[in-house]
Design a protein around this motif. Structure first.
Motif, PDB file in Angstrom:
ATOM      1  N   ASP A 214     -41.454  19.490  -5.370  1.00  0.00           N
ATOM      2  CA  ASP A 214     -42.093  20.822  -4.734  1.00  0.00           C
ATOM      3  C   ASP A 214     -43.675  20.699  -4.929  1.00  0.00           C
ATOM      4  N   ARG A 215     -44.157  19.940  -6.104  1.00  0.00           N
ATOM      5  CA  ARG A 215     -45.722  19.773  -5.887  1.00  0.00           C
ATOM      6  C   ARG A 215     -46.207  19.000  -4.796  1.00  0.00           C
ATOM      7  N   LEU A 216     -45.308  18.010  -4.182  1.00  0.00           N
ATOM      8  CA  LEU A 216     -45.724  17.216  -3.283  1.00  0.00           C
ATOM      9  C   LEU A 216     -45.726  17.843  -1.891  1.00  0.00           C
ATOM     10  N   LEU A 217     -44.595  18.926  -1.802  1.00  0.00           N
ATOM     11  CA  LEU A 217     -44.674  19.740  -0.608  1.00  0.00           C
ATOM     12  C   LEU A 217     -45.728  20.635  -0.528  1.00  0.00           C
ATOM     13  N   LYS A 218     -45.937  21.368  -1.651  1.00  0.00           N
ATOM     14  CA  LYS A 218     -47.311  22.225  -1.552  1.00  0.00           C
ATOM     15  C   LYS A 218     -48.467  21.582  -1.470  1.00  0.00           C
ATOM     16  N   ARG A 219     -48.684  20.299  -1.880  1.00  0.00           N
ATOM     17  CA  ARG A 219     -50.080  19.487  -1.606  1.00  0.00           C
ATOM     18  C   ARG A 219     -50.066  19.085  -0.103  1.00  0.00           C
ATOM     19  N   ALA A 220     -48.728  19.008   0.368  1.00  0.00           N
ATOM     20  CA  ALA A 220     -48.816  18.697   1.992  1.00  0.00           C
ATOM     21  C   ALA A 220     -49.069  19.892   2.792  1.00  0.00           C
ATOM     22  N   GLY A 221     -48.924  21.021   2.333  1.00  0.00           N
ATOM     23  CA  GLY A 221     -48.640  22.289   2.917  1.00  0.00           C
ATOM     24  C   GLY A 221     -47.578  22.542   3.660  1.00  0.00           C
ATOM     25  N   LEU A 222     -46.488  21.911   3.185  1.00  0.00           N
ATOM     26  CA  LEU A 222     -45.303  22.326   3.737  1.00  0.00           C
ATOM     27  C   LEU A 222     -44.424  23.349   2.959  1.00  0.00           C
ATOM     28  N   GLU A 223     -43.328  23.958   3.686  1.00  0.00           N
ATOM     29  CA  GLU A 223     -42.641  24.877   3.410  1.00  0.00           C
ATOM     30  C   GLU A 223     -41.956  24.407   2.457  1.00  0.00           C
ATOM     31  N   HIS A 224     -41.327  25.096   1.023  1.00  0.00           N
ATOM     32  CA  HIS A 224     -40.314  24.602   0.095  1.00  0.00           C
ATOM     33  C   HIS A 224     -39.173  24.386   0.767  1.00  0.00           C
ATOM     34  N   MET A 225     -38.336  23.280   0.305  1.00  0.00           N
ATOM     35  CA  MET A 225     -37.043  22.724   0.887  1.00  0.00           C
ATOM     36  C   MET A 225     -36.272  22.261  -0.336  1.00  0.00           C
ATOM     37  N   LYS A 226     -35.123  21.969  -0.418  1.00  0.00           N
ATOM     38  CA  LYS A 226     -34.551  21.179  -1.262  1.00  0.00           C
ATOM     39  C   LYS A 226     -34.602  19.627  -0.807  1.00  0.00           C
ATOM     40  N   PHE A 227     -34.496  18.864  -2.004  1.00  0.00           N
ATOM     41  CA  PHE A 227     -34.769  17.501  -1.777  1.00  0.00           C
ATOM     42  C   PHE A 227     -33.547  17.040  -0.546  1.00  0.00           C
ATOM     43  N   HIS A 228     -32.475  17.529  -0.841  1.00  0.00           N
ATOM     44  CA  HIS A 228     -31.439  16.844  -0.052  1.00  0.00           C
ATOM     45  C   HIS A 228     -31.568  17.218   1.496  1.00  0.00           C
ATOM     46  N   GLY A 229     -32.657  18.326   1.709  1.00  0.00           N
ATOM     47  CA  GLY A 229     -33.035  18.571   3.023  1.00  0.00           C
ATOM     48  C   GLY A 229     -33.831  17.452   3.791  1.00  0.00           C
ATOM     49  N   LEU A 230     -34.229  16.337   2.972  1.00  0.00           N
ATOM     50  CA  LEU A 230     -34.811  15.265   3.446  1.00  0.00           C
ATOM     51  C   LEU A 230     -33.667  14.376   4.340  1.00  0.00           C
ATOM     52  N   ARG A 231     -32.480  14.355   4.043  1.00  0.00           N
ATOM     53  CA  ARG A 231     -31.466  13.694   4.664  1.00  0.00           C
ATOM     54  C   ARG A 231     -31.053  14.483   6.070  1.00  0.00           C
ATOM     55  N   ARG A 232     -31.049  15.656   5.954  1.00  0.00           N
ATOM     56  CA  ARG A 232     -30.927  16.245   7.259  1.00  0.00           C
ATOM     57  C   ARG A 232     -32.222  16.046   8.046  1.00  0.00           C
ATOM     58  N   ASN A 233     -33.578  15.923   7.646  1.00  0.00           N
ATOM     59  CA  ASN A 233     -34.639  15.824   8.296  1.00  0.00           C
ATOM     60  C   ASN A 233     -34.421  14.395   8.877  1.00  0.00           C
ATOM     61  N   ALA A 234     -34.036  13.387   8.242  1.00  0.00           N
ATOM     62  CA  ALA A 234     -33.732  12.124   8.527  1.00  0.00           C
ATOM     63  C   ALA A 234     -32.993  11.952   9.710  1.00  0.00           C
ATOM     64  N   SER A 235     -31.822  12.687   9.642  1.00  0.00           N
ATOM     65  CA  SER A 235     -30.723  12.586  10.775  1.00  0.00           C
ATOM     66  C   SER A 235     -31.405  13.197  11.840  1.00  0.00           C
ATOM     67  N   LEU A 236     -32.134  14.258  11.919  1.00  0.00           N
ATOM     68  CA  LEU A 236     -32.520  15.021  12.913  1.00  0.00           C
ATOM     69  C   LEU A 236     -33.823  13.967  13.666  1.00  0.00           C
TER      70      LEU A 236
END
Length: 178
Positions: A106-128
């Motif tokens: 959550d801290r990393l997402l905030k620092r990067a200026g990205l919206e909140h997401m669940k960690f598992h969302g990274l797998r969905r993003n990787a697939s996409l």
């Protein structure tokens, strides 16, 4: 990789020269019903297909090498270190709890200026991302450790409005009379 796979990843699973990682295990943080206390349980990946060899891009290998060097410095300075050979660990060399991963993520997402997401969302993003790169479905399935392509394409195969717009443009180009 799944969170449990990343958490269980050991340096011995990585081959920096070949730029590969062998995913062999997962770790879960579960409650022992007899004692009422939580603890880490190491086991096999979620599915048989979860045990896999993944090739890594060169920039990720370089980042992992830098991370390994920093971790070795941290280990040398530590007053206590559980030498579990973990790639991702606490300052004591032990597993991160899922709560700590969520906190840091959550801290990393905030620092990067990205919206909140669940960690598992990274797998969905990787697939996409892999799909947008037109990586073969079988290769995507194997990278993600899915048992079958239906999981990769039906469950992880979501689309975005920009993908729909691009499809409409492709259809326009196909039927353009000029």
């Amino acid at each position: 990789m799944r969170l449990g796979e990343l958490s269980a990843l050991r340096w011995s699973d990585l081959d920096m020269e070949k730029a590969t990682v062998k995913i062999r295990r997962t770790v879960s943080y579960v409650k022992n019903h007899e004692t009422g206390r939580c603890g880490f349980v190491v086991g096999l990946p979620k599915t048989e297909a979860g045990e896999r060899l993944v090739y890594l891009p060169a920039d990720l290998v370089a980042l992992l090498q830098m991370h390994h060097e920093k971790q070795q410095e941290m280990k040398a300075k530590a007053t206590r270190w559980a030498d579990l050979d973990l790639v991702f660990c606490t300052r004591y060399g032990i597993y991160f709890t899922p709560r700590h991963v969520r906190y840091f993520f959550d801290r990393l997402l905030k620092r990067a200026g990205l919206e909140h997401m669940k960690f598992h969302g990274l797998r969905r993003n990787a697939s996409l991302t892999l799909r947008r790169m037109e990586i073969d479905a079988v290769v995507r399935k194997e990278i993600l450790g899915h048992k079958n392509i239906l999981m990769t394409d039906d469950v992880y195969g979501h689309s975005t409005p920009s993908m729909h717009k691009e499809a409409a443009k492709d259809i326009d180009r196909l039927f353009d009379d000029e």
